[in-house]
Motif scaffolding. Structure first.
Motif, short mmCIF file in Angstrom:
data_model
loop_
_atom_site.label_atom_id
_atom_site.label_comp_id
_atom_site.label_asym_id
_atom_site.label_seq_id
_atom_site.Cartn_x
_atom_site.Cartn_y
_atom_site.Cartn_z
N ARG A 411 0.83 -1.21 0.00
CA ARG A 411 0.00 0.00 0.00
C ARG A 411 0.86 1.26 0.00
N TYR A 418 1.60 7.03 -6.55
CA TYR A 418 0.44 7.86 -6.88
C TYR A 418 0.69 9.31 -6.45
N THR A 438 -12.32 13.16 -6.92
CA THR A 438 -12.09 11.73 -6.74
C THR A 438 -11.00 11.30 -7.73
N GLU A 439 -10.62 10.02 -7.66
CA GLU A 439 -9.54 9.54 -8.54
C GLU A 439 -9.91 9.71 -10.01
N LEU A 440 -11.13 9.35 -10.37
CA LEU A 440 -11.50 9.43 -11.79
C LEU A 440 -11.60 10.88 -12.26
N TRP A 465 -4.39 1.61 -8.47
CA TRP A 465 -4.49 2.21 -7.13
C TRP A 465 -5.88 1.97 -6.53
N ARG A 466 -6.92 2.16 -7.34
CA ARG A 466 -8.30 1.97 -6.85
C ARG A 466 -8.55 0.53 -6.43
N LYS A 467 -7.99 -0.40 -7.22
CA LYS A 467 -8.19 -1.82 -6.90
C LYS A 467 -7.54 -2.15 -5.55
N ALA A 469 -6.62 0.13 -3.09
CA ALA A 469 -7.10 0.95 -1.97
C ALA A 469 -8.52 0.58 -1.56
N TYR A 470 -9.41 0.34 -2.52
CA TYR A 470 -10.83 0.12 -2.17
C TYR A 470 -11.27 -1.32 -2.39
N GLY A 471 -10.60 -2.03 -3.33
CA GLY A 471 -11.00 -3.41 -3.57
C GLY A 471 -10.10 -4.40 -2.84
N HIS A 472 -9.02 -3.88 -2.23
CA HIS A 472 -8.05 -4.71 -1.51
C HIS A 472 -7.55 -5.85 -2.39
N ASP B 222 -15.00 -0.25 1.36
CA ASP B 222 -13.91 0.08 2.27
C ASP B 222 -14.41 1.09 3.32
N PHE B 269 -16.02 -3.77 -6.01
CA PHE B 269 -15.87 -2.92 -4.83
C PHE B 269 -16.36 -1.51 -5.15
N ASP B 273 -15.87 7.43 -6.42
CA ASP B 273 -16.57 7.91 -7.62
C ASP B 273 -18.00 7.40 -7.66
N ALA B 313 -12.31 14.23 -0.84
CA ALA B 313 -12.43 12.83 -1.27
C ALA B 313 -11.33 12.02 -0.60
N ARG B 315 -8.33 9.11 -0.10
CA ARG B 315 -7.29 8.59 -0.99
C ARG B 315 -6.61 7.34 -0.44
#
Lengths: 496, 316
Positions: A411, A418, A438-440, A465-467, A469-472, B222, B269, B273, B313, B315
């Motif tokens: 991480r 990033y 947001t990221e997008l 990064w999204r996978k 950070a949020y999808g682990h 998350d 997930f 966004d 947002a 990060r």
């Protein structure tokens, strides 16, 4: 007056914005405003039209003359609606102040700022010298807009009245034989009636807008003078702080105060309060009597502009004399006019060039900004809780990322890559990322920059990064290595 | 994302394509209705008549293999007309239960604000509990169950504004607008020759809604994303721009809708966004503008967008 219940946004507006607000208020409260103008107007118009049935123009003239009167009730109703009350038209009609009516129907009838000044009479109920003093303060700004409001609304009344006449004309069968567009003297009685009704209707329709626009100007001036916006902000702040206070602190405060009151004898407390009151009164009086307080002074004087050098107006400049001497020696108009035409052309070109230079010089500020686009905001140092200053980055970002990755700090490694990318994008491409993006949204900003390879790289990085950070979901080591290699190509110092 | 979720996502996209093929130029509305369905909520649709609301519900019902019923709300509509009632059957000499149109899978409550509060309230229980109490007995309505209520934003005469409690029951409020010029040409040319009615080959079930809802609930969220959703909802409370902010039900709805959006996008997930994209439909009917903001001519969507800009947002 409870500012907490104010139904408009208390902020300082320009005169024209205040007029807009007035029209908005008229639209928002149209039912009560029209009703309040119609309630007194309708019975009186009927009576007057019956009395002057032979020549209804007289009725219109009287109604027009009494306009300052008709405007009072809508104004009164609006002042109540402004603070969230639901006013009862009947009861307000009975309690409407009638004082100062005579001046309003005589010399003030022709005031060009009537709607702006009316609130002082109707709402503040000021007369005589106090009124004059208040008016002086009020007229410090927006007088011009108030006059424009009166003129525009007057024109609107005429337009509406003629519009109604045309409508009557279109819908009246020709067999009725009514001549609408004759001179006033030649109008038939039916024609006179139609003109009169159109006039009364137009006055009724425009009146609430005119009154509300003047009222909004008056409010705007009061917001400026009395700083309502600041007071409301303070009140909101105080309320918020009040809510934030814990019950414990309130308890402690209450206990402390109780203790003080219990320990101190009533006589001591009383004496302390008296002493405090007396000293406050003395202080206030001394301020009132001070030289700086209450003094009003208006100074007007003429002064010369700051000329850098004195110009002697009585003698012509040397270069002008030289020019005309040269002109006399070299230019000959005797042959034909072609020479004159040539010199006239030269003159026009010179004038045009002069104008161009003047305009470029006059608007050099906006023009220079136009070329560069919007002025760049100061680059942020912290975004999304990440330090994005170039100084915060390690010397060799890809190496550091791969080291962290190899140590199993996945991480942290991707976060560094990033963050480094964001930092470079801000520093090098002046991208205006905001903390709320947001990221997008950030990736979309990069895409809008129009550099395809950079955009593809950042999309790829964002996706991984999204996978994580949020999808682990842990990416392949190979993917991170590719990202590091591409970082060197796209964003490192060598890639400049 | 595992294989079953992937299959669901594919089925969802097939359904979406199918509906978009019939309801032209309203893809955003279709997406939001699908999101509400996956999140197990109800939809409030605001738009002028004639934009294909009935067609949308009919096509959706056919696509999920469900039943569809429609009630036109009028000022004289009674609660019994919606839920059903008990009546005495002379031939059998006993009371029999007559079920109302609410016993269906998709219910189109057309112009819901034309009915008085009493009739609107009849929907409250069924929207929350998915059951109706008739003659003292609770009866479950169809599964899946979804109410799609419509409102006309123009004609406000003789309407009864929906109470806050009922508005809060709708998971999203969708604003349906006129289609783009090209789409309108396509609609005009196609439906000039063809009827709006659902065709026989449309009745093929494309999606198992209950399975899709289960997959939706399994989408990972998350902690930071949950915090972000809550922060967004809470930002509507302390501001002077709004008289009334959104409640905790909005946070729940926001996360449920974000999950559904992630599923539609084929992602396992939820990202910030997804949350941000659902803020307007989820919150626009749950907040009330401050009077001064309303007088200044600002709309709910503008104010919410303004508030979105003030929330950081996440990060990490």
């Amino acid at each position: 007056m409870n500012l907490d219940k104010l139904q408009i946004n208390a902020c300082t507006r320009s005169g024209w914005q205040a007029i807009d607000l007035g029209f908005l208020m008229a639209r928002a409260w149209w039912r009560q405003l029209f009703l309040s103008s119609l309630v007194p107007l309708l019975p009186l118009s009927t009576i007057l039209l019956i009395v002057f049935s032979e020549s209804p123009f007289w009725a219109v003239l009287i109604i027009w003359w009494l306009k300052p009167f008709w405007e009072r009730l809508p104004l009164y109703i609006a002042s109540r609606k402004l603070f969230g009350e639901e006013p009862d038209i009947w009861s307000h009609m009975k309690s409407l102040p009638l004082k100062d009516s005579l001046p309003w129907l005589l010399w003030r009838r022709f005031s060009v700022q009537r709607a702006f000044d009316n609130p002082i009479t109707v709402l503040e109920e000021l007369i005589g010298g106090t009124r004059r003093q208040r008016l002086r303060v009020l007229h410090g700004r927006h007088s011009d807009v108030a006059i424009a409001n009166q003129l525009v609304c007057f024109c609107c009344e005429i337009l509406v009245a003629f519009g109604l006449l045309v409508m009557f004309d279109f819908f009246t069968p020709e067999s009725f034989g009514i001549e609408f567009y004759n001179n006033f003297n030649d109008l038939s009685q039916t024609g006179e009636w139609i003109y009169s009704l159109a006039g009364i209707l137009a006055m009724t329709l425009v009146m609430p807008f005119h009154t509300m626009a003047g009222f909004a100007l008056y409010l705007n001036r009061r917001i400026e003078l009395e700083a309502w916006d600041i007071e409301i902000s303070f009140r909101n702040l105080a309320n918020r702080k009040q809510q934030e206070r814990t019950s414990m602190s309130t308890l402690v405060l209450a206990l402390t105060l109780s203790l003080i009151v219990m320990l101190a004898s009533p006589a001591i407390v009383e004496a302390a309060i008296d002493h405090d009151r007396e000293s406050s009164r003395q202080l206030i009086e001394s301020v009132f009597q001070g030289e700086d307080f209450g003094e009003e002074r208006t100074q007007r004087k003429w002064r010369f502009k700051d000329w850098s050098e004195e110009v002697d107006d009585e003698t012509f400049p040397e270069w002008l004399i030289d020019f005309f001497e040269w002109w006399e020696d070299n230019v000959d108009f005797s042959d034909d006019l072609s020479g004159a035409a040539f010199w006239f052309k030269i003159l026009l070109v010179v004038l045009f060039a002069g104008l161009l230079i003047y305009l470029l010089r006059r608007y050099r500020g906006p023009l220079s900004r136009w070329g560069r686009g919007k002025a760049r905001e100061t680059a942020p140092e912290v975004l999304f809780g990440l330090d994005v200053t170039p100084e915060s980055l390690p010397e060799d970002v890809p190496h550091q990322v791969m080291r962290l990755w190899a140590e199993g700090d996945y991480r942290e490694a991707l976060s560094l890559l990033y963050r480094a990318s964001l930092s470079r994008l801000i520093a090098r491409y002046e991208l205006a990322f905001r903390a709320s993006h947001t990221e997008l949204e950030c990736a979309a900003l990069v895409r809008a920059r129009g550099i395809d390879s950079l955009s593809d790289y950042f999309w790829q990085l964002t996706s991984i990064w999204r996978k994580l950070a949020y999808g682990h979901q842990l990416p392949e080591t190979e993917a991170i290595r590719d990202l590091c290699n591409d970082w060197v190509t796209e964003l490192s110092d060598e890639a400049k | 994302m595992n294989d079953t979720s992937h299959t669901t996502s594919t089925a969802l996209n097939a359904l979406r394509t199918h509906i978009n093929g019939r309801l032209i130029g309203q893809s955003q509305v279709v997406d939001q209705v699908l999101i509400a369905m996956l999140a197990g909520g109800h939809v409030l649709i605001e738009g002028v008549p004639g934009l294909g609301k009935t067609l949308l519900v009919q096509t959706l019902a056919a696509g999920i293999g469900g039943q569809f019923k429609r009630i036109q709300f009028t000022p004289d509509l009674m609660p019994g007309d919606v839920t059903g009632h008990v009546m005495f059957d002379m031939s059998q000499s006993k009371f029999v239960l007559k079920q109302g149109p609410i016993f269906t899978n998709l219910l189109l409550a057309d112009e819901i604000n034309r009915a008085p509060a009493k009739t609107q309230a009849a929907l409250l229980e069924v929207m929350q509990e998915h059951q109706v109490t008739l003659d003292g007995k609770s009866m479950e309505v169809g599964k899946p169950f979804m109410v799609l209520a419509t409102q006309n934003p123009i004609e406000q005469e003789g309407t009864y504004a929906l109470p806050e409690a009922e508005l809060d029951r709708f998971i999203v409020k969708v604003n349906i607008d006129y289609p783009e010029a090209d789409d309108e040409v396509l609609i005009a040319t196609r439906y000039a020759l063809q009827s709006f009615a659902v065709e026989p080959n449309d009745s093929q079930q494309l999606l198992d809604v209950e399975a899709a809802q289960q997959h939706c609930a399994a989408i990972e969220v998350d902690d930071k994303v949950s915090e972000y959703a809550v922060k967004l909802v809470r930002s509507t409370r302390g501001t002077t721009l709004l008289r009334h902010g959104a409640g905790p039900r909005a946070s729940i709805a926001l996360l449920r809708c974000a999950r559904a959006l992630a599923l539609i996008n084929g992602v396992g997930f939820v990202t910030p966004d997804d949350v941000k994209a659902m803020v307007l439909p989820v919150m626009r009917h749950r907040v009330i503008l401050a009077p001064e903001v309303e007088i200044d001519g600002l709309g709910v969507d503008e104010v919410l967008r303004n508030l979105l800009e003030k929330v950081d947002a996440p990060r990490s």
